[in-house]
Design an enzyme around this catalytic site. Sequence first.
Site, PDB file in Angstrom:
ATOM      1  N   ARG A 177       0.866  -1.176   0.000  1.00 33.18           N
ATOM      2  CA  ARG A 177       0.000   0.000   0.000  1.00 33.18           C
ATOM      3  C   ARG A 177       0.905   1.229   0.000  1.00 33.18           C
ATOM      4  O   ARG A 177       2.130   1.120   0.073  1.00 33.18           O
ATOM      5  CB  ARG A 177      -1.028   0.007   1.146  1.00 33.18           C
ATOM      6  CG  ARG A 177      -0.695  -0.717   2.396  1.00 33.18           C
ATOM      7  CD  ARG A 177       0.376  -0.079   3.232  1.00 33.18           C
ATOM      8  NE  ARG A 177       0.124   1.333   3.430  1.00 33.18           N
ATOM      9  CZ  ARG A 177       1.036   2.233   3.680  1.00 33.18           C
ATOM     10  NH1 ARG A 177       2.319   1.890   3.748  1.00 33.18           N
ATOM     11  NH2 ARG A 177       0.747   3.486   3.851  1.00 33.18           N
ATOM     12  N   GLY A 178       0.259   2.408  -0.094  1.00 29.09           N
ATOM     13  CA  GLY A 178       1.050   3.624  -0.243  1.00 29.09           C
ATOM     14  C   GLY A 178       1.166   3.933  -1.731  1.00 29.09           C
ATOM     15  O   GLY A 178       1.466   3.035  -2.538  1.00 29.09           O
ATOM     16  N   ALA A 179       0.934   5.201  -2.087  1.00 29.42           N
ATOM     17  CA  ALA A 179       0.770   5.565  -3.498  1.00 29.42           C
ATOM     18  C   ALA A 179       1.951   5.154  -4.402  1.00 29.42           C
ATOM     19  O   ALA A 179       1.745   4.449  -5.396  1.00 29.42           O
ATOM     20  CB  ALA A 179       0.484   7.060  -3.592  1.00 29.42           C
ATOM     21  N   ARG A 215      -7.293  -0.050  -6.872  1.00 27.13           N
ATOM     22  CA  ARG A 215      -7.592   1.000  -5.883  1.00 27.13           C
ATOM     23  C   ARG A 215      -7.750   2.313  -6.661  1.00 27.13           C
ATOM     24  O   ARG A 215      -6.906   2.648  -7.484  1.00 27.13           O
ATOM     25  CB  ARG A 215      -6.463   1.124  -4.842  1.00 27.13           C
ATOM     26  CG  ARG A 215      -6.312  -0.132  -3.976  1.00 27.13           C
ATOM     27  CD  ARG A 215      -5.409   0.118  -2.794  1.00 27.13           C
ATOM     28  NE  ARG A 215      -6.058   0.939  -1.782  1.00 27.13           N
ATOM     29  CZ  ARG A 215      -5.414   1.481  -0.745  1.00 27.13           C
ATOM     30  NH1 ARG A 215      -4.108   1.284  -0.602  1.00 27.13           N
ATOM     31  NH2 ARG A 215      -6.048   2.212   0.144  1.00 27.13           N
ATOM     32  N   ASP A 245      -1.891  10.894  -1.980  1.00 24.94           N
ATOM     33  CA  ASP A 245      -2.230   9.869  -2.971  1.00 24.94           C
ATOM     34  C   ASP A 245      -2.550  10.478  -4.324  1.00 24.94           C
ATOM     35  O   ASP A 245      -2.419   9.820  -5.356  1.00 24.94           O
ATOM     36  CB  ASP A 245      -3.421   9.037  -2.483  1.00 24.94           C
ATOM     37  CG  ASP A 245      -2.953   8.097  -1.388  1.00 24.94           C
ATOM     38  OD1 ASP A 245      -2.825   8.559  -0.233  1.00 24.94           O
ATOM     39  OD2 ASP A 245      -2.668   6.935  -1.701  1.00 24.94           O
ATOM     40  N   ASN A 273      -5.329  12.493   0.719  1.00 20.87           N
ATOM     41  CA  ASN A 273      -4.453  11.613   1.513  1.00 20.87           C
ATOM     42  C   ASN A 273      -5.344  10.830   2.472  1.00 20.87           C
ATOM     43  O   ASN A 273      -6.564  11.023   2.522  1.00 20.87           O
ATOM     44  CB  ASN A 273      -3.388  12.439   2.248  1.00 20.87           C
ATOM     45  CG  ASN A 273      -2.302  11.565   2.839  1.00 20.87           C
ATOM     46  OD1 ASN A 273      -1.757  10.695   2.165  1.00 20.87           O
ATOM     47  ND2 ASN A 273      -1.990  11.753   4.107  1.00 20.87           N
TER      48      ASN A 273
HETATM   49  O1  MRU Z   1      -4.518   3.241   2.214  1.00 19.48           O
HETATM   50  P1  MRU Z   1      -3.033   3.434   2.155  1.00 19.48           P
HETATM   51  O2  MRU Z   1      -2.313   2.844   3.305  1.00 19.48           O
HETATM   52  O3  MRU Z   1      -2.476   3.010   0.826  1.00 19.48           O
HETATM   53  O4  MRU Z   1      -2.858   5.009   2.260  1.00 19.48           O
HETATM   54  C1  MRU Z   1      -1.578   5.540   2.198  1.00 19.48           C
HETATM   55  C2  MRU Z   1      -1.554   6.997   2.390  1.00 19.48           C
HETATM   56  O5  MRU Z   1      -2.558   7.650   2.529  1.00 19.48           O
HETATM   57  C3  MRU Z   1      -0.233   7.641   2.292  1.00 19.48           C
HETATM   58  O6  MRU Z   1      -0.182   8.769   3.098  1.00 19.48           O
HETATM   59  C4  MRU Z   1      -0.041   8.064   0.840  1.00 19.48           C
HETATM   60  O7  MRU Z   1      -0.157   6.955  -0.015  1.00 19.48           O
HETATM   61  C5  MRU Z   1       1.227   8.715   0.623  1.00 19.48           C
HETATM   62  S1  MRU Z   1       2.485   7.490   0.499  1.00 19.48           S
HETATM   63  C6  MRU Z   1       3.937   8.201   0.293  1.00 19.48           C
END
Ligand code: MRU
Length: 364
Positions: free
Chosen positions: A53-55, A93, A246, A256
């Site tokens: 996970r994470g963008a 997603r 994101d 985000n």
């Molecule tokens: O649902 P997630 O865990 O994928 O959400 C992640 C976030 O909101 C992070 O803050 C975002 O992806 C930035 S990652 C550098």
Amino acid sequence: MRIGGTHYRAIWMDGDPGVVKVIDQRKLPFEFRVYDLRSAKDAHEAIADMVVRGAPLIGVTAAFGLYLEAHRSDPNDWCQEVKEAASLLIAARPTAVNLQYAVDLVLNELNCAGSREGMVERLFHLAMQLAEEEVRRCARIGEHGISLIREIHERTSRPVNILTHCNAGWLACVDYGTATAPIYLAYDQGIPVHVWVDETRPRNQGARLTAYELGEHGVPHTVIVDNAGGHLMQHGEVDLVIVGSDRTTRNGDVANKIGTYLKALAAYDNKIPFYVALPSSSIDFNMTRGEEIEIENRKQEEVTYMEGWSEHLRAPHQVRILPEGSPAANPGFDVTPARLVTGLITEKGICPASEDGIKTLFEK
Ligand code: MRU
């Protein structure tokens, strides 16, 4: 990034051309388990189920997923299979634009008239290159963002208290992280920092992942419940907020993790600088403003249940925390309007959160 003294990235390959390895983030911090991806379907499941996970990381995972699909595909139908895999991955997603960014990158290079072998090779290099680019972008974000931390330390001569939300760390980004890159660099350069880590319900990425990362690196930090940030800001306990993104639209609105907007409101009310750290792969240059962003709705069970370490069972354990039958809603992200954002920390420098600001760094 260090785990128990060993350097890891959030995604890597290890000699077998048919396997891409990721850390299973659903298990952290209780268990460190490596998860193998062998197809685009595996990559899709890993993204949708939040193994990764994470963008930036979901974008890189999608690129590797398309490479894997080409690698394992039927020699007569390989191009169609890669195209179908691309549609599948994009749907995994909806909110993080990095997924679209990575899939477009691959589709733009896809040449169905060329040889399959040549294309497999090309997609492998594309995925590796994207991973390296994300690492470089994050490193540059650190180099630009550290100036904000250094300035506060020089002005106050005391440790700098930084609040962050969710996990915008190396686990979310291949290496370094976005929001965490300036923090790691400041710590490594001897600037005293302390991080307030929002636990980030419902999945607790702050408590489980950010605290784990910071702890492994040795960065002083304290986990707080999501509702504590405003109180700490009112009492002068927060010098700076840095979060990830994101999807940031052309006007500087920032999507985000859910709860980011409330932190921005509290920071604004208390005149605390609120920065968003993001690579250009998280900017949606085709979207005008935040209202257009699709917000992911996730399943109720993420709210109704919580997982933690059971001292009794000596294992991770899930418990229901609501009365049986009470419904729950679970929007995964919110949009912080640009007017609440002090600035964007990007790989090209720091700019105001506005169309003109973004244009000063990204001409095109
Ligand atoms: O649902 P997630 O865990 O994928 O959400 C992640 C976030 O909101 C992070 O803050 C975002 O992806 C930035 S990652 C550098």
